[in-house]
Motif scaffolding. Structure first.
Motif, PDB file in Angstrom:
ATOM      1  N   HIS A 109       0.833  -1.198   0.000  1.00 51.24           N
ATOM      2  CA  HIS A 109       0.000   0.000   0.000  1.00 51.24           C
ATOM      3  C   HIS A 109       0.871   1.253   0.000  1.00 51.24           C
ATOM      4  O   HIS A 109       0.622   2.203  -0.751  1.00 51.24           O
ATOM      5  N   PHE A 110       1.887   1.261   0.855  1.00 54.44           N
ATOM      6  CA  PHE A 110       2.775   2.412   0.963  1.00 54.44           C
ATOM      7  C   PHE A 110       3.512   2.658  -0.354  1.00 54.44           C
ATOM      8  O   PHE A 110       3.637   3.791  -0.814  1.00 54.44           O
ATOM      9  N   ILE A 111       4.001   1.575  -0.955  1.00 52.68           N
ATOM     10  CA  ILE A 111       4.744   1.697  -2.213  1.00 52.68           C
ATOM     11  C   ILE A 111       3.848   2.234  -3.318  1.00 52.68           C
ATOM     12  O   ILE A 111       4.239   3.147  -4.073  1.00 52.68           O
ATOM     13  N   ASP A 112       2.640   1.699  -3.427  1.00 53.44           N
ATOM     14  CA  ASP A 112       1.716   2.124  -4.484  1.00 53.44           C
ATOM     15  C   ASP A 112       1.378   3.610  -4.387  1.00 53.44           C
ATOM     16  O   ASP A 112       1.231   4.289  -5.412  1.00 53.44           O
ATOM     17  N   GLN A 113       1.231   4.114  -3.155  1.00 59.98           N
ATOM     18  CA  GLN A 113       0.836   5.516  -2.999  1.00 59.98           C
ATOM     19  C   GLN A 113       2.029   6.460  -2.899  1.00 59.98           C
ATOM     20  O   GLN A 113       1.866   7.687  -2.879  1.00 59.98           O
ATOM     21  N   GLY A 114       3.246   5.886  -2.812  1.00 62.13           N
ATOM     22  CA  GLY A 114       4.447   6.719  -2.754  1.00 62.13           C
ATOM     23  C   GLY A 114       4.588   7.498  -1.464  1.00 62.13           C
ATOM     24  O   GLY A 114       5.250   8.545  -1.417  1.00 62.13           O
ATOM     25  N   TRP A 115       4.023   6.962  -0.393  1.00 57.98           N
ATOM     26  CA  TRP A 115       4.079   7.643   0.925  1.00 57.98           C
ATOM     27  C   TRP A 115       3.754   6.629   2.007  1.00 57.98           C
ATOM     28  O   TRP A 115       2.791   5.867   1.891  1.00 57.98           O
ATOM     29  N   ALA A 161      17.145  -1.467   8.328  1.00 57.56           N
ATOM     30  CA  ALA A 161      17.160  -2.170   7.048  1.00 57.56           C
ATOM     31  C   ALA A 161      16.032  -1.687   6.141  1.00 57.56           C
ATOM     32  O   ALA A 161      16.241  -1.416   4.945  1.00 57.56           O
ATOM     33  N   LEU A 162      14.837  -1.554   6.704  1.00 58.43           N
ATOM     34  CA  LEU A 162      13.698  -1.124   5.899  1.00 58.43           C
ATOM     35  C   LEU A 162      13.816   0.329   5.467  1.00 58.43           C
ATOM     36  O   LEU A 162      13.333   0.712   4.391  1.00 58.43           O
ATOM     37  N   GLY A 222      13.114   3.640   1.255  1.00 56.89           N
ATOM     38  CA  GLY A 222      13.193   5.099   1.155  1.00 56.89           C
ATOM     39  C   GLY A 222      12.896   5.631  -0.226  1.00 56.89           C
ATOM     40  O   GLY A 222      12.330   6.718  -0.384  1.00 56.89           O
ATOM     41  N   ARG A 223      13.248   4.890  -1.247  1.00 52.77           N
ATOM     42  CA  ARG A 223      13.034   5.336  -2.635  1.00 52.77           C
ATOM     43  C   ARG A 223      11.556   5.537  -2.965  1.00 52.77           C
ATOM     44  O   ARG A 223      11.225   6.197  -3.950  1.00 52.77           O
ATOM     45  N   TYR A 224      10.676   4.953  -2.140  1.00 53.85           N
ATOM     46  CA  TYR A 224       9.234   5.053  -2.386  1.00 53.85           C
ATOM     47  C   TYR A 224       8.564   6.138  -1.542  1.00 53.85           C
ATOM     48  O   TYR A 224       7.330   6.189  -1.478  1.00 53.85           O
ATOM     49  N   GLY A 225       9.351   6.973  -0.893  1.00 49.43           N
ATOM     50  CA  GLY A 225       8.765   7.996  -0.039  1.00 49.43           C
ATOM     51  C   GLY A 225       8.307   7.473   1.302  1.00 49.43           C
ATOM     52  O   GLY A 225       7.412   8.051   1.936  1.00 49.43           O
ATOM     53  N   ILE A 226       8.919   6.381   1.738  1.00 45.09           N
ATOM     54  CA  ILE A 226       8.560   5.729   3.000  1.00 45.09           C
ATOM     55  C   ILE A 226       9.677   5.938   4.005  1.00 45.09           C
ATOM     56  O   ILE A 226      10.859   5.720   3.691  1.00 45.09           O
ATOM     57  N   THR A 227       9.338   6.358   5.201  1.00 46.51           N
ATOM     58  CA  THR A 227      10.320   6.453   6.270  1.00 46.51           C
ATOM     59  C   THR A 227      10.035   5.398   7.334  1.00 46.51           C
ATOM     60  O   THR A 227       8.878   5.038   7.574  1.00 46.51           O
ATOM     61  N   GLU A 251       4.723  15.038   8.136  1.00 46.30           N
ATOM     62  CA  GLU A 251       5.380  15.512   6.916  1.00 46.30           C
ATOM     63  C   GLU A 251       6.637  16.328   7.232  1.00 46.30           C
ATOM     64  O   GLU A 251       7.642  16.203   6.515  1.00 46.30           O
ATOM     65  N   PRO A 252       6.663  17.157   8.289  1.00 45.06           N
ATOM     66  CA  PRO A 252       7.893  17.857   8.625  1.00 45.06           C
ATOM     67  C   PRO A 252       9.081  16.926   8.942  1.00 45.06           C
ATOM     68  O   PRO A 252      10.235  17.364   8.889  1.00 45.06           O
ATOM     69  N   ALA A 253       8.803  15.658   9.267  1.00 44.34           N
ATOM     70  CA  ALA A 253       9.875  14.699   9.556  1.00 44.34           C
ATOM     71  C   ALA A 253      10.200  13.820   8.355  1.00 44.34           C
ATOM     72  O   ALA A 253      10.831  12.764   8.503  1.00 44.34           O
ATOM     73  N   SER A 254       9.818  14.248   7.164  1.00 37.38           N
ATOM     74  CA  SER A 254       9.930  13.386   5.979  1.00 37.38           C
ATOM     75  C   SER A 254      11.364  13.095   5.545  1.00 37.38           C
ATOM     76  O   SER A 254      11.585  12.224   4.704  1.00 37.38           O
ATOM     77  N   PHE A 255      12.342  13.829   6.083  1.00 38.50           N
ATOM     78  CA  PHE A 255      13.745  13.591   5.722  1.00 38.50           C
ATOM     79  C   PHE A 255      14.480  12.839   6.831  1.00 38.50           C
ATOM     80  O   PHE A 255      15.700  12.742   6.824  1.00 38.50           O
ATOM     81  N   ILE A 256      13.732  12.294   7.772  1.00 37.62           N
ATOM     82  CA  ILE A 256      14.304  11.523   8.883  1.00 37.62           C
ATOM     83  C   ILE A 256      13.919  10.065   8.701  1.00 37.62           C
ATOM     84  O   ILE A 256      12.739   9.728   8.667  1.00 37.62           O
ATOM     85  N   THR A 257      14.899   9.196   8.591  1.00 35.23           N
ATOM     86  CA  THR A 257      14.605   7.763   8.475  1.00 35.23           C
ATOM     87  C   THR A 257      15.784   6.950   8.987  1.00 35.23           C
ATOM     88  O   THR A 257      16.931   7.408   8.975  1.00 35.23           O
ATOM     89  N   GLY A 258      15.479   5.763   9.480  1.00 33.00           N
ATOM     90  CA  GLY A 258      16.504   4.891  10.033  1.00 33.00           C
ATOM     91  C   GLY A 258      17.044   5.344  11.372  1.00 33.00           C
ATOM     92  O   GLY A 258      18.098   4.887  11.816  1.00 33.00           O
ATOM     93  N   GLU A 259      16.314   6.204  12.057  1.00 38.24           N
ATOM     94  CA  GLU A 259      16.791   6.784  13.310  1.00 38.24           C
ATOM     95  C   GLU A 259      16.108   6.156  14.524  1.00 38.24           C
ATOM     96  O   GLU A 259      15.040   5.570  14.419  1.00 38.24           O
ATOM     97  N   VAL A 260      16.752   6.326  15.677  1.00 37.07           N
ATOM     98  CA  VAL A 260      16.199   5.883  16.957  1.00 37.07           C
ATOM     99  C   VAL A 260      16.089   7.107  17.859  1.00 37.07           C
ATOM    100  O   VAL A 260      17.102   7.713  18.217  1.00 37.07           O
ATOM    101  N   LEU A 261      14.875   7.490  18.184  1.00 40.12           N
ATOM    102  CA  LEU A 261      14.636   8.620  19.070  1.00 40.12           C
ATOM    103  C   LEU A 261      14.428   8.098  20.482  1.00 40.12           C
ATOM    104  O   LEU A 261      13.416   7.442  20.765  1.00 40.12           O
ATOM    105  N   HIS A 262      15.395   8.353  21.346  1.00 40.45           N
ATOM    106  CA  HIS A 262      15.308   7.907  22.748  1.00 40.45           C
ATOM    107  C   HIS A 262      14.481   8.914  23.550  1.00 40.45           C
ATOM    108  O   HIS A 262      14.773  10.108  23.547  1.00 40.45           O
ATOM    109  N   VAL A 263      13.446   8.414  24.188  1.00 40.99           N
ATOM    110  CA  VAL A 263      12.587   9.240  25.039  1.00 40.99           C
ATOM    111  C   VAL A 263      12.716   8.658  26.440  1.00 40.99           C
ATOM    112  O   VAL A 263      11.893   7.856  26.887  1.00 40.99           O
ATOM    113  N   THR A 264      13.778   9.047  27.113  1.00 39.52           N
ATOM    114  CA  THR A 264      14.216   8.366  28.335  1.00 39.52           C
ATOM    115  C   THR A 264      14.509   9.300  29.493  1.00 39.52           C
ATOM    116  O   THR A 264      15.012   8.860  30.522  1.00 39.52           O
TER     117      THR A 264
END
Length: 249
Positions: A129-135, A168-169, A174-179, A231-244
């Motif tokens: 679904h994500f790939i088909d819609q590009g998001w 890994a994902l 990422g090429r499909y607009g998926i984070t 959408e403002p976080a669209s350039f962030i991927t593969g990250e780990v946000l620690h909320v600790t």
């Protein structure tokens, strides 16, 4: 900040209560249409009903995410109900804490099945679904435990695995607009944690080890997830946000 997720459709696993319920509520408050899904049928229905009572868009689907057929039904029903799926939050999980020499094979398998297999099946099923819609947005709820905790070999391994999967994902999709990102909570005051007989001791020790001297709230995690799916976080991927509260080790 406008998160720009109005009318996006979000599936939050393990969302009958705790971090999942708080996350679903936050996403719905930001304009998303949310699917509450859990094996706890009565609680899941009540959580969805509470959101609807507050004027938010929510639908409940009872499903076992360790079963491929259930996950397919979850995604199919979500798409049929709300017209698509855009966001997946892999939150379902629970501890089965024991020292390794006392840990049963079932203790290991249950934790791995729900957290890792469940996230795998959910990601695999929504990804077309994500790939088909590009998001698309995926957030895995990991834990500070990915650094390792005594009595949590199974839990720590699963939470570390969610991070590896996300990284890994993130590269793969990422090429499909998926984070694909992770949120790693520290000590959080949830119903499940508060029910522990050693809750007060655990709470006191956790706060002592944190620079920020308060316990975490489910809303702290919900806010982090909401940002990462935005959408403002669209350039962030593969990250780990620690909320600790500043605790890492």
């Amino acid at each position: 900040m406008d998160l720009q997720i109005n009318d996006k459709v979000a599936i939050v696993t393990g969302s009958a209560r705790g971090l999942g319920a708080a996350t679903a509520r936050k996403l719905a408050a930001e304009g998303a249409r949310v699917v509450i899904t859990d094996v706890l049928a009565e609680q899941a229905e009540a959580t969805a009903a509470a959101l609807r009572a507050d004027g938010l868009q929510a639908h409940c689907i009872v499903a076992d995410i360790t079963k491929a057929a259930d996950v397919q039904r979850l995604v199919d029903e979500t798409s049929a109900t709300f017209g698509g799926v855009h966001i997946l939050v892999n939150n379902a999980g629970f501890p089965r804490d024991k020292y390794l020499v006392k840990m049963s094979e079932q203790d290991w398998d249950l934790v791995m099945e729900v957290m890792l297999k469940g996230a795998f099946l959910a990601c695999k099923t929504v990804m077309p679904h994500f790939i088909d819609q590009g998001w698309g947005r995926v957030v895995n709820i990991s834990s500070r435990a990915h650094f390792g905790n005594p009595t949590q070999a199974n839990y720590s391994a699963a939470k570390a695995g969610l991070i590896g999967m996300a990284k890994a994902l993130a590269i793969e999709e990422g090429r499909y607009g998926i984070t694909v990102n992770c949120v790693a909570p520290g000590f959080m005051e949830t119903e499940m944690v508060q029910a522990l007989p050693t809750y007060d001791t655990i709470k006191e020790r956790a706060v002592q080890m944190q620079p920020i001297k308060r316990v975490g709230k489910p809303e702290d995690i919900a806010n982090a997830v909401a940002f990462l799916v935005s959408e403002p976080a669209s350039f962030i991927t593969g990250e780990v946000l620690h909320v600790t509260g500043g605790r890492y080790g």
